[in-house]
Design an enzyme around this catalytic site. Sequence first.
Site, PDB file in Angstrom:
ATOM      1  N   ASP A 137      52.058 -29.153  -8.549  1.00 44.58           N
ATOM      2  CA  ASP A 137      51.618 -27.766  -8.649  1.00 44.58           C
ATOM      3  C   ASP A 137      52.013 -27.204 -10.022  1.00 44.58           C
ATOM      4  O   ASP A 137      51.694 -27.801 -11.039  1.00 44.58           O
ATOM      5  CB  ASP A 137      52.206 -26.974  -7.473  1.00 44.58           C
ATOM      6  N   TYR A 265      52.475 -17.388 -13.451  1.00 46.56           N
ATOM      7  CA  TYR A 265      51.054 -17.015 -13.419  1.00 46.56           C
ATOM      8  C   TYR A 265      50.770 -15.892 -14.414  1.00 46.56           C
ATOM      9  O   TYR A 265      49.727 -15.880 -15.073  1.00 46.56           O
ATOM     10  CB  TYR A 265      50.665 -16.543 -12.016  1.00 46.56           C
ATOM     11  N   HIS A 330      47.591 -29.460  -0.080  1.00 44.15           N
ATOM     12  CA  HIS A 330      48.186 -29.191  -1.386  1.00 44.15           C
ATOM     13  C   HIS A 330      49.624 -29.682  -1.496  1.00 44.15           C
ATOM     14  O   HIS A 330      50.013 -30.218  -2.535  1.00 44.15           O
ATOM     15  CB  HIS A 330      48.131 -27.682  -1.657  1.00 44.15           C
TER      16      HIS A 330
END
Length: 352
Positions: A137, A265, A330
């Site tokens: 990730d 982010y 994921h």
Amino acid sequence: MIKACLHGLCASCCSCILPSPSSPRAANQEMDPDGAITHRSVDVNGVRLHVAEAGPAGAPVVLLLHGFPELWYTWRHQMRALAAAGYRAVAPDMRGYGGSDAPSGGPDEYTALHVVGDLVALIDSLGEKQVFVVAHDWGAMIAWSLCLFRPDRVKALVALSVPFTPRSPARKPVDGLKALYGDEYYICRIQEPGVIEAEFARLGTELVLRKFFTYRTPGPLFIPKSGWGSPDDEVPLPSWITEEDIKYYAAQFDKSGFTGGLNYYRALNKTWELTSPWTGAEIKVPTKFIVGDVDLSYHVAGAYDFINKGGLKKFVPLLEDVVVMKDVGHFINEEKPEEISAHIISFVKKFK
């Protein structure tokens, strides 16, 4: 730098200090009662990182990098497997997570250059010139940057879930995602500081983690402005993650908050600005890429073709293998721990 002491460690890495029962280190030891995984703190690049380790000193180092919303703990299965195979597994809580420092100067302190700087300093503190890197990730995104900026420090890379994304000079990444998916796409929703933190607080830490860990839709994740459900939502866990696991994650995020992880982010566009010199550059590190076929990352616009039709190989010329695991989501290293451990070990042993 690590200096010698009675325990082979030093004051700068804080390992010689006995933990109090309520300290993060003591809490980590409770999750590993047989002591196979040890914990210490290391000062690097202006921040203090909590680091979990397993395996013999002097063995080849495998640096394990987690994503969001994860911790060192996401690698608990792989750490034991790597140690048993004769490797030294090193898994930090990344900057902003868990027991590591969370710089408070805002997203600009969470660019890829900052976090790669942490890792280079951590590798130096281990006394290593090169390490193997395994990453998932956001950890994978940072690992790609580490390989781009400092390929001399990485023997080989195993990247999970998130492929290398070449820098586009035409558009900032968040701007592109907003144009493609709209304001309620989760990465876009995260951008304004405080807003998504308030939504997570409304739902409660444990429920937020349940929602992330159980997401298996092979498509984009949206967090509606009207709310990401009710605090009373019941989200059953899959067999691969236990109530104890969730409670450990929740306890750590209750202490640290989510802001540190969310700032990665928020720094996406700043990283884009700072990395213009690497536009068009290739990743020149031996690499294996593994993804689940129901992972949302595999179904981001253009990702499937990029991975399977030569794009990834073009930018990662030393890519040796792409593994697509059927009916896997994921959080691949937790969902399929034995298989992922076997993939890692079979790959890195080529370069041992």
